[in-house]
Write a protein that holds these residues in place. Structure first.
Motif: not given
Ligand SMILES: Nc1ncnc2c1ncn2[C@@H]1O[C@H](COP(=O)(O)OP(=O)(O)OP(=O)(O)O)[C@@H](O)[C@H]1O
Ligand SMILES: O=C(O)C1=C[C@@H](O)[C@@H](O)[C@H](O)C1
Length: 302
Positions: A185, A92-93
């Motif tokens: 994210g 995930r960002c």
């Protein structure tokens, strides 16, 4: 409002994607944006309808602040924590939000480096997309609204990607649509006291920050009063972030009376801690939610 006619086309000549090569295999391209391996080929960004501009590289190094780590121990702690967090992040960002000068770029570069993520500064992506050298010039030649439309387009495109640390513009939090993108994210609010922000900004000048730039007056005082106004206008917008990293809290835990004693590495470590706790807590919650759900289902079938 989301960007309409000024949507971005972000392109790359690279086949790679973030740090995925290291993790065994390429990620499929999603949406219209792909990022090269930080050490590899560059990303080219342009505003739709404009001439292509110079390719943009995801940054790997953490420059700027002269005292990043206090000690080897601290650097090791950072490394160890990042290895734990990587597992929970699952690609995930991470989006850093916070006022101008809160250290989003400085801390973001450190985090991207230890996580093996690519780093992007959304202000820089907007400059590339519009084909202008600075945010200040975009405000002057176009308008703040034009900048905000492009900022939303950049965040939309980034949100379809994985393994990025993104330093967002200080005002990105004010548009609800940007939260829709950032919520794909994990978001971290770097909460820095206004006087520390004004000190940092006065040190480097306000020319690159159009909302703070004043033709005259003492730079600290001018920056402080403008930042106070913005903080009031923005209200709780920063608090939408998944986690809050308060420099005052870190300083008090470490027995400092002043946040200026904290290094960017201290802040990066605390950010990783908070992200880890958030992900674990949320995973627990969703696990107990689904347990409760299946219990209800079992009872209904009895
Ligand atoms: N922990 C810190 N202590 C002291 N100075 C810092 C710290 N972190 C960053 N700085 C300095 O503060 C200034 C602003 O930092 P940085 O550019 O990372 O903030 P930012 O949130 O990305 O800002 P903006 O949104 O305005 O681009 C820089 O000069 C940087 O070197
Ligand atoms: O706080 C803000 O509104 C801004 C912050 C900068 O990062 C730039 O995005 C721009 O100068 C506006």
């Amino acid at each position: 409002m989301e960007a309409g006619g000024v949507g971005l086309a972000l392109q790359t000549r690279a086949a790679g994607f973030g740090s995925s090569r290291r993790r065994g295999g390429l990620q499929p391209p999603i949406g219209n944006l792909r990022v090269a391996d930080p050490a590899g080929a560059p990303v080219a960004v342009r505003a739709r309808g404009s001439k292509p501009v110079a390719p943009l590289r995801a940054k790997k190094s953490s420059g700027g602040h002269e005292n990043l780590h206090n000690s080897v121990d601290e650097a090791l702690l950072l490394k160890r924590k990042s290895e734990e967090v990587l597992f929970y992040l699952n690609g995930r960002c991470i989006y850093l939000v916070g006022m101008m000068g809160s250290g989003k770029s400085t801390v973001g570069k450190i985090m991207s480096e230890v996580l093996g993520y690519s780093f992007f500064d959304s202000d820089k992506l907007v400059e590339k997309a519009v084909g202008m050298p600075s945010v200040a010039q975009i405000f002057k030649v176009h308008s703040e609204a034009f900048f905000r439309d492009n900022e939303s387009s950049v965040l939309r495109d980034l949100s379809s990607m994985r393994r990025l640390v993104v330093a967002t513009g200080g005002g990105a939090v004010i548009r609800p649509v940007n939260w829709k993108y950032m919520k794909k994210g994990l978001s971290i609010w770097l909460d820095v006291p206004l006087d520390a922000l004004a000190r940092r900004i006065a040190k480097v000048g306000t020319a690159s920050r159009p909302l703070l730039d004043q033709p005259s007056g003492d730079p600290y005082t001018m920056a402080f009063s403008k930042l106070s106004m913005l903080a009031e206008q923005r209200g709780d917008a920063y608090a939408n972030a998944d986690v809050r990293v308060s420099l005052e809290e870190i300083a008090s835990k470490q027995g400092h009376d002043d946040v200026s004693k904290l290094t960017p590495t201290d802040i990066a470590i605390e950010s990783l801690h908070k992200i880890e706790s958030f992900v674990i807590k949320n995973a627990d919650n969703s696990a107990s939610d689904s347990q409760a759900e299946s219990q209800v289902q079992r009872m209904q079938t009895l």
